[in-house]
Design a protein around this motif. Structure first.
Motif, PDB file in Angstrom:
ATOM      1  N   LEU A   1       0.838  -1.198   0.000  1.00 50.64           N
ATOM      2  CA  LEU A   1       0.000   0.000   0.000  1.00 50.64           C
ATOM      3  C   LEU A   1       0.875   1.251   0.000  1.00 50.64           C
ATOM      4  CD1 LEU A   1      -2.635  -1.051   2.673  1.00 50.64           C
ATOM      5  CD2 LEU A   1      -3.122  -0.613   0.257  1.00 50.64           C
ATOM      6  N   GLU A   2       0.333   2.352  -0.493  1.00 53.08           N
ATOM      7  CA  GLU A   2       1.082   3.608  -0.522  1.00 53.08           C
ATOM      8  C   GLU A   2       0.927   4.331   0.812  1.00 53.08           C
ATOM      9  OE1 GLU A   2       0.370   7.201  -3.327  1.00 53.08           O
ATOM     10  OE2 GLU A   2       1.874   5.931  -4.321  1.00 53.08           O
ATOM     11  N   PHE A   3       2.039   4.503   1.515  1.00 50.75           N
ATOM     12  CA  PHE A   3       2.042   5.182   2.810  1.00 50.75           C
ATOM     13  C   PHE A   3       1.960   6.694   2.634  1.00 50.75           C
ATOM     14  CE2 PHE A   3       4.010   7.087   6.534  1.00 50.75           C
ATOM     15  CZ  PHE A   3       3.432   6.381   7.578  1.00 50.75           C
ATOM     16  N   SER A   4       2.718   7.170   1.678  1.00 53.87           N
ATOM     17  CA  SER A   4       2.701   8.575   1.272  1.00 53.87           C
ATOM     18  C   SER A   4       2.998   8.584  -0.216  1.00 53.87           C
ATOM     19  CB  SER A   4       3.746   9.382   2.059  1.00 53.87           C
ATOM     20  OG  SER A   4       5.046   8.844   1.885  1.00 53.87           O
ATOM     21  N   PRO A   5       2.797   9.703  -0.908  1.00 49.79           N
ATOM     22  CA  PRO A   5       2.977   9.699  -2.364  1.00 49.79           C
ATOM     23  C   PRO A   5       4.321   9.122  -2.808  1.00 49.79           C
ATOM     24  CG  PRO A   5       1.953  11.745  -1.689  1.00 49.79           C
ATOM     25  CD  PRO A   5       2.314  11.018  -0.419  1.00 49.79           C
ATOM     26  N   GLY A   6       4.254   8.017  -3.546  1.00 46.32           N
ATOM     27  CA  GLY A   6       5.454   7.396  -4.083  1.00 46.32           C
ATOM     28  C   GLY A   6       6.203   6.503  -3.117  1.00 46.32           C
ATOM     29  N   VAL A   7       5.715   6.335  -1.892  1.00 44.87           N
ATOM     30  CA  VAL A   7       6.409   5.534  -0.875  1.00 44.87           C
ATOM     31  C   VAL A   7       5.466   4.461  -0.346  1.00 44.87           C
ATOM     32  CG1 VAL A   7       7.629   5.551   1.339  1.00 44.87           C
ATOM     33  CG2 VAL A   7       7.818   7.525  -0.203  1.00 44.87           C
ATOM     34  N   THR A   8       5.856   3.195  -0.456  1.00 48.34           N
ATOM     35  CA  THR A   8       5.031   2.118   0.061  1.00 48.34           C
ATOM     36  C   THR A   8       5.199   1.989   1.570  1.00 48.34           C
ATOM     37  OG1 THR A   8       6.728   0.413  -0.195  1.00 48.34           O
ATOM     38  CG2 THR A   8       5.294   0.838  -2.099  1.00 48.34           C
ATOM     39  N   VAL A   9       4.262   1.294   2.180  1.00 45.93           N
ATOM     40  CA  VAL A   9       4.359   1.019   3.620  1.00 45.93           C
ATOM     41  C   VAL A   9       5.659   0.276   3.926  1.00 45.93           C
ATOM     42  CG1 VAL A   9       3.343  -0.314   5.507  1.00 45.93           C
ATOM     43  CG2 VAL A   9       1.864   1.007   3.979  1.00 45.93           C
ATOM     44  N   LEU A  10       6.011  -0.686   3.095  1.00 44.30           N
ATOM     45  CA  LEU A  10       7.212  -1.485   3.303  1.00 44.30           C
ATOM     46  C   LEU A  10       8.472  -0.629   3.301  1.00 44.30           C
ATOM     47  CD1 LEU A  10       8.429  -4.301   3.670  1.00 44.30           C
ATOM     48  CD2 LEU A  10       8.334  -4.596   1.186  1.00 44.30           C
ATOM     49  N   ASP A  11       8.485   0.421   2.487  1.00 46.93           N
ATOM     50  CA  ASP A  11       9.670   1.278   2.362  1.00 46.93           C
ATOM     51  C   ASP A  11       9.597   2.544   3.213  1.00 46.93           C
ATOM     52  OD1 ASP A  11      10.785  -0.484   0.528  1.00 46.93           O
ATOM     53  OD2 ASP A  11       9.846   0.513  -1.190  1.00 46.93           O
ATOM     54  N   SER A  12       8.536   2.661   3.999  1.00 47.53           N
ATOM     55  CA  SER A  12       8.307   3.916   4.723  1.00 47.53           C
ATOM     56  C   SER A  12       9.091   4.049   6.025  1.00 47.53           C
ATOM     57  CB  SER A  12       6.803   4.037   5.063  1.00 47.53           C
ATOM     58  OG  SER A  12       6.444   3.060   6.035  1.00 47.53           O
ATOM     59  N   GLY A  13       9.624   2.936   6.525  1.00 49.94           N
ATOM     60  CA  GLY A  13      10.272   2.950   7.826  1.00 49.94           C
ATOM     61  C   GLY A  13       9.311   2.684   8.967  1.00 49.94           C
ATOM     62  N   HIS A  14       8.033   2.554   8.652  1.00 48.80           N
ATOM     63  CA  HIS A  14       7.028   2.289   9.684  1.00 48.80           C
ATOM     64  C   HIS A  14       6.644   0.810   9.750  1.00 48.80           C
ATOM     65  CE1 HIS A  14       6.016   6.523  10.671  1.00 48.80           C
ATOM     66  NE2 HIS A  14       6.436   6.737   9.434  1.00 48.80           N
ATOM     67  N   TRP A  15       7.212  -0.007   8.894  1.00 45.75           N
ATOM     68  CA  TRP A  15       6.888  -1.421   8.890  1.00 45.75           C
ATOM     69  C   TRP A  15       7.829  -2.160   9.834  1.00 45.75           C
ATOM     70  CZ3 TRP A  15       2.761  -3.933   7.542  1.00 45.75           C
ATOM     71  CH2 TRP A  15       2.800  -5.325   7.420  1.00 45.75           C
ATOM     72  N   PRO A  16       7.318  -3.008  10.742  1.00 48.10           N
ATOM     73  CA  PRO A  16       8.176  -3.712  11.701  1.00 48.10           C
ATOM     74  C   PRO A  16       9.186  -4.623  11.002  1.00 48.10           C
ATOM     75  CG  PRO A  16       5.862  -3.871  12.331  1.00 48.10           C
ATOM     76  CD  PRO A  16       5.892  -3.315  10.946  1.00 48.10           C
ATOM     77  N   LYS A  17      10.446  -4.522  11.396  1.00 51.02           N
ATOM     78  CA  LYS A  17      11.513  -5.284  10.748  1.00 51.02           C
ATOM     79  C   LYS A  17      11.268  -6.792  10.722  1.00 51.02           C
ATOM     80  CE  LYS A  17      16.546  -5.802  10.598  1.00 51.02           C
ATOM     81  NZ  LYS A  17      17.842  -5.396  11.222  1.00 51.02           N
ATOM     82  N   PRO A  18      10.754  -7.394  11.822  1.00 49.72           N
ATOM     83  CA  PRO A  18      10.551  -8.851  11.782  1.00 49.72           C
ATOM     84  C   PRO A  18       9.561  -9.314  10.719  1.00 49.72           C
ATOM     85  CG  PRO A  18      10.488  -8.050  14.039  1.00 49.72           C
ATOM     86  CD  PRO A  18      10.449  -6.847  13.150  1.00 49.72           C
ATOM     87  N   PHE A  19       8.723  -8.407  10.249  1.00 48.89           N
ATOM     88  CA  PHE A  19       7.695  -8.800   9.288  1.00 48.89           C
ATOM     89  C   PHE A  19       8.030  -8.356   7.860  1.00 48.89           C
ATOM     90  CE2 PHE A  19       5.457  -8.380  13.406  1.00 48.89           C
ATOM     91  CZ  PHE A  19       5.199  -9.734  13.589  1.00 48.89           C
ATOM     92  N   ILE A  20       9.282  -7.990   7.631  1.00 49.77           N
ATOM     93  CA  ILE A  20       9.707  -7.649   6.272  1.00 49.77           C
ATOM     94  C   ILE A  20       9.643  -8.863   5.338  1.00 49.77           C
ATOM     95  CG2 ILE A  20      11.707  -6.977   4.873  1.00 49.77           C
ATOM     96  CD1 ILE A  20      12.374  -4.890   7.003  1.00 49.77           C
ATOM     97  N   PRO A  21      10.097 -10.063   5.761  1.00 53.18           N
ATOM     98  CA  PRO A  21      10.015 -11.205   4.837  1.00 53.18           C
ATOM     99  C   PRO A  21       8.597 -11.499   4.347  1.00 53.18           C
ATOM    100  CG  PRO A  21      11.503 -11.716   6.648  1.00 53.18           C
ATOM    101  CD  PRO A  21      10.835 -10.419   6.997  1.00 53.18           C
ATOM    102  N   ILE A  22       7.631 -11.521   5.249  1.00 54.43           N
ATOM    103  CA  ILE A  22       6.269 -11.841   4.826  1.00 54.43           C
ATOM    104  C   ILE A  22       5.687 -10.714   3.972  1.00 54.43           C
ATOM    105  CG2 ILE A  22       5.226 -10.967   6.960  1.00 54.43           C
ATOM    106  CD1 ILE A  22       3.985 -13.895   4.733  1.00 54.43           C
ATOM    107  N   ALA A  23       6.068  -9.474   4.245  1.00 58.91           N
ATOM    108  CA  ALA A  23       5.584  -8.367   3.419  1.00 58.91           C
ATOM    109  C   ALA A  23       6.112  -8.483   1.998  1.00 58.91           C
ATOM    110  CB  ALA A  23       5.998  -7.035   4.042  1.00 58.91           C
ATOM    111  N   ARG A  24       7.382  -8.836   1.866  1.00 58.71           N
ATOM    112  CA  ARG A  24       7.961  -9.008   0.526  1.00 58.71           C
ATOM    113  C   ARG A  24       7.292 -10.164  -0.205  1.00 58.71           C
ATOM    114  NH1 ARG A  24      14.357  -8.176   2.197  1.00 58.71           N
ATOM    115  NH2 ARG A  24      14.365  -5.870   2.088  1.00 58.71           N
ATOM    116  N   SER A  25       6.971 -11.219   0.529  1.00 58.05           N
ATOM    117  CA  SER A  25       6.298 -12.358  -0.093  1.00 58.05           C
ATOM    118  C   SER A  25       4.887 -11.979  -0.538  1.00 58.05           C
ATOM    119  CB  SER A  25       6.263 -13.533   0.881  1.00 58.05           C
ATOM    120  OG  SER A  25       7.581 -14.000   1.142  1.00 58.05           O
ATOM    121  N   HIS A  26       4.214 -11.147   0.248  1.00 59.62           N
ATOM    122  CA  HIS A  26       2.888 -10.663  -0.162  1.00 59.62           C
ATOM    123  C   HIS A  26       2.985  -9.847  -1.451  1.00 59.62           C
ATOM    124  CE1 HIS A  26      -0.281 -11.776   2.603  1.00 59.62           C
ATOM    125  NE2 HIS A  26       0.502 -11.564   3.643  1.00 59.62           N
ATOM    126  N   VAL A  27       4.028  -9.051  -1.587  1.00 57.72           N
ATOM    127  CA  VAL A  27       4.220  -8.265  -2.811  1.00 57.72           C
ATOM    128  C   VAL A  27       4.318  -9.202  -4.021  1.00 57.72           C
ATOM    129  CG1 VAL A  27       5.826  -6.757  -4.040  1.00 57.72           C
ATOM    130  CG2 VAL A  27       5.260  -6.281  -1.652  1.00 57.72           C
TER     131      VAL A  27
END
Length: 220
Positions: free
Chosen positions: A119-145
């Protein structure tokens, strides 16, 4: 409607199952461990044991249904869930098998319980790349992408339903907002919803389609 619910024993799957049953739908509940299903399911629910490992078997299960819902996710109790993207990639691998099964069975529709990272957190920035996504859940977020990309590349009638950043068991309020590709936040800047309200919106979409071949999201 006859709905096939894949992976019906997780938090998303069980709340969606409860919502479907409460509205009188005929459901085929598919699970790897049938012991995790409620013991008091009505006769309108057919139970099938399957681990979603074969596209041909999934196609047999979903044949003749009005729609398929996938609530599949890699088991969270495995330590690799928070450290190993090759493990969480069970998700896109399974979604690809489900897509193949939908094609084989000519199922009219597939709705996938998605992720928030794209999802877009702010214009041009996804939630995953926003710095607000918890580090332990980065693998599952990338898999969802990756799973989302597989749906978009397919020729089936798909819908990808992204939750907000926070989703947990809670109250069934029926009061929420829906959106498209942009993260929904409340007045305090919090992005959240209960699984119960998420289930309401998903079944609403099944009953009255608005987001075919599209992604949508939810929040308070």
């Amino acid at each position: 409607m006859h709905i096939v619910l894949l992976a019906s024993t997780g938090r998303a799957g069980r709340t969606i199952l409860t919502e479907l049953v409460s509205r009188g739908h005929q459901v085929t509940a598919v699970a790897r461990d049938l012991g995790k299903l409620p013991a008091d399911l009505p006769e309108t629910v057919k139970i099938v044991r399957d681990d979603l490992g074969s596209a041909d078997r999934i196609a047999e299960i979903i044949a003749g249904s009005d729609a398929v819902v996938s609530a599949f996710g890699p088991p969270r109790d495995d330590p690799r869930f928070t450290s190993d993207e090759s493990y969480t990639d069970l998700l896109p691998d399974t979604v690809k098998r489900i897509i193949t099964a939908v094609q084989k069975a000519k199922a009219p529709r597939l709705i996938v319980v998605g992720g928030a990272g794209s999802l877009e957190f702010s214009p041009g920035v996804t939630v995953l790349d926003s710095g607000h996504w918890p580090k332990p859940f980065i693998p599952i977020a990338r898999s969802h992408v990756k799973a989302f990309a597989a749906l978009r590349a397919s020729d089936i009638n798909w819908t990808y339903f992204s939750p907000p950043i926070l989703i947990d068991l809670g109250d069934r309020t029926g009061k929420f907002r829906l959106g498209g590709d942009n993260l929904i936040k409340d007045e305090q800047g919090k992005s959240w919803v209960s699984f119960e309200d998420y289930a309401i919106a998903l079944v609403d979409e099944l009953e009255k389609p608005v987001h075919e071949r599209a992604r949508f999201t939810i929040g308070y």
